[in-house]
Design a protein around this motif. Structure first.
Motif, PDB file in Angstrom:
ATOM      1  N   ASP A  16      -6.431  29.496  -0.362  1.00 36.21           N
ATOM      2  CA  ASP A  16      -7.065  28.322   0.230  1.00 36.21           C
ATOM      3  C   ASP A  16      -7.859  28.785   1.453  1.00 36.21           C
ATOM      4  OD1 ASP A  16      -5.196  28.597   2.332  1.00 36.21           O
ATOM      5  OD2 ASP A  16      -3.888  27.065   1.499  1.00 36.21           O
ATOM      6  N   ALA A  17      -8.527  27.850   2.116  1.00 37.47           N
ATOM      7  CA  ALA A  17      -9.398  28.206   3.240  1.00 37.47           C
ATOM      8  C   ALA A  17      -8.640  28.916   4.352  1.00 37.47           C
ATOM      9  CB  ALA A  17     -10.093  26.960   3.779  1.00 37.47           C
ATOM     10  N   SER A  18      -7.393  28.488   4.624  1.00 35.02           N
ATOM     11  CA  SER A  18      -6.634  29.134   5.701  1.00 35.02           C
ATOM     12  C   SER A  18      -6.279  30.579   5.351  1.00 35.02           C
ATOM     13  CB  SER A  18      -5.374  28.330   6.046  1.00 35.02           C
ATOM     14  OG  SER A  18      -4.490  28.288   4.950  1.00 35.02           O
ATOM     15  N   TYR A  24     -15.359  27.648   6.646  1.00 33.47           N
ATOM     16  CA  TYR A  24     -15.888  26.577   5.793  1.00 33.47           C
ATOM     17  C   TYR A  24     -17.379  26.746   5.514  1.00 33.47           C
ATOM     18  CZ  TYR A  24     -11.486  24.145   5.560  1.00 33.47           C
ATOM     19  OH  TYR A  24     -10.184  23.816   5.282  1.00 33.47           O
ATOM     20  N   LYS A  53     -14.293  24.077  -5.865  1.00 32.77           N
ATOM     21  CA  LYS A  53     -14.234  22.993  -4.890  1.00 32.77           C
ATOM     22  C   LYS A  53     -13.648  21.761  -5.582  1.00 32.77           C
ATOM     23  CE  LYS A  53     -17.065  20.782  -1.334  1.00 32.77           C
ATOM     24  NZ  LYS A  53     -18.417  20.650  -0.792  1.00 32.77           N
ATOM     25  N   LYS A  96     -12.887  17.909  -1.180  1.00 29.72           N
ATOM     26  CA  LYS A  96     -13.279  18.686  -0.003  1.00 29.72           C
ATOM     27  C   LYS A  96     -12.496  19.982   0.127  1.00 29.72           C
ATOM     28  CE  LYS A  96     -14.761  14.731   2.703  1.00 29.72           C
ATOM     29  NZ  LYS A  96     -14.608  13.977   3.939  1.00 29.72           N
ATOM     30  N   LEU A  97     -11.612  20.252  -0.830  1.00 26.12           N
ATOM     31  CA  LEU A  97     -10.762  21.447  -0.769  1.00 26.12           C
ATOM     32  C   LEU A  97     -11.408  22.608  -1.497  1.00 26.12           C
ATOM     33  CD1 LEU A  97      -7.321  19.804  -1.622  1.00 26.12           C
ATOM     34  CD2 LEU A  97      -8.257  20.310   0.649  1.00 26.12           C
ATOM     35  N   TYR A  98     -11.311  23.767  -0.893  1.00 27.73           N
ATOM     36  CA  TYR A  98     -11.811  24.991  -1.511  1.00 27.73           C
ATOM     37  C   TYR A  98     -10.630  25.811  -2.009  1.00 27.73           C
ATOM     38  CZ  TYR A  98     -16.294  24.092   0.713  1.00 27.73           C
ATOM     39  OH  TYR A  98     -17.479  23.530   1.093  1.00 27.73           O
ATOM     40  N   ARG A  99     -10.790  26.354  -3.204  1.00 30.06           N
ATOM     41  CA  ARG A  99      -9.816  27.277  -3.753  1.00 30.06           C
ATOM     42  C   ARG A  99     -10.582  28.483  -4.262  1.00 30.06           C
ATOM     43  NH1 ARG A  99      -7.270  24.562  -1.014  1.00 30.06           N
ATOM     44  NH2 ARG A  99      -5.440  23.329  -1.522  1.00 30.06           N
TER      45      ARG A  99
END
Length: 63
Positions: free
Chosen positions: A11-13, A27, A44, A47-50
């Motif tokens: 994930d983004a983190s 982001y 996507k 709004k979540l990116y994987r």
């Protein structure tokens, strides 16, 4: 601390931590990669990116 060794996607983190960049820059970077689908794949969901781990790790290991 998240253990990323068993994940199939980041994930983004995770990306932020691995690359050592700030949240905003993460982001911006993921949106650009999502648009280009290069140099690795980004999914996507709303709004979540994987980011598929294999695609990202191959890019990171072979700059």
């Amino acid at each position: 601390m998240n253990d990323t060794s068993e994940k199939m996607v980041y994930d983004a983190s995770d990306i932020q931590r691995i690359l050592g960049i700030g949240r905003s820059m993460t982001y911006v970077f993921l949106e650009k990669v999502y648009e280009d689908q290069a140099p690795f794949k980004v999914i996507k969901i709303g709004k979540l990116y994987r980011v598929p781990k294999k695609s990202f790790d191959e890019w990171l290991d072979n700059p």
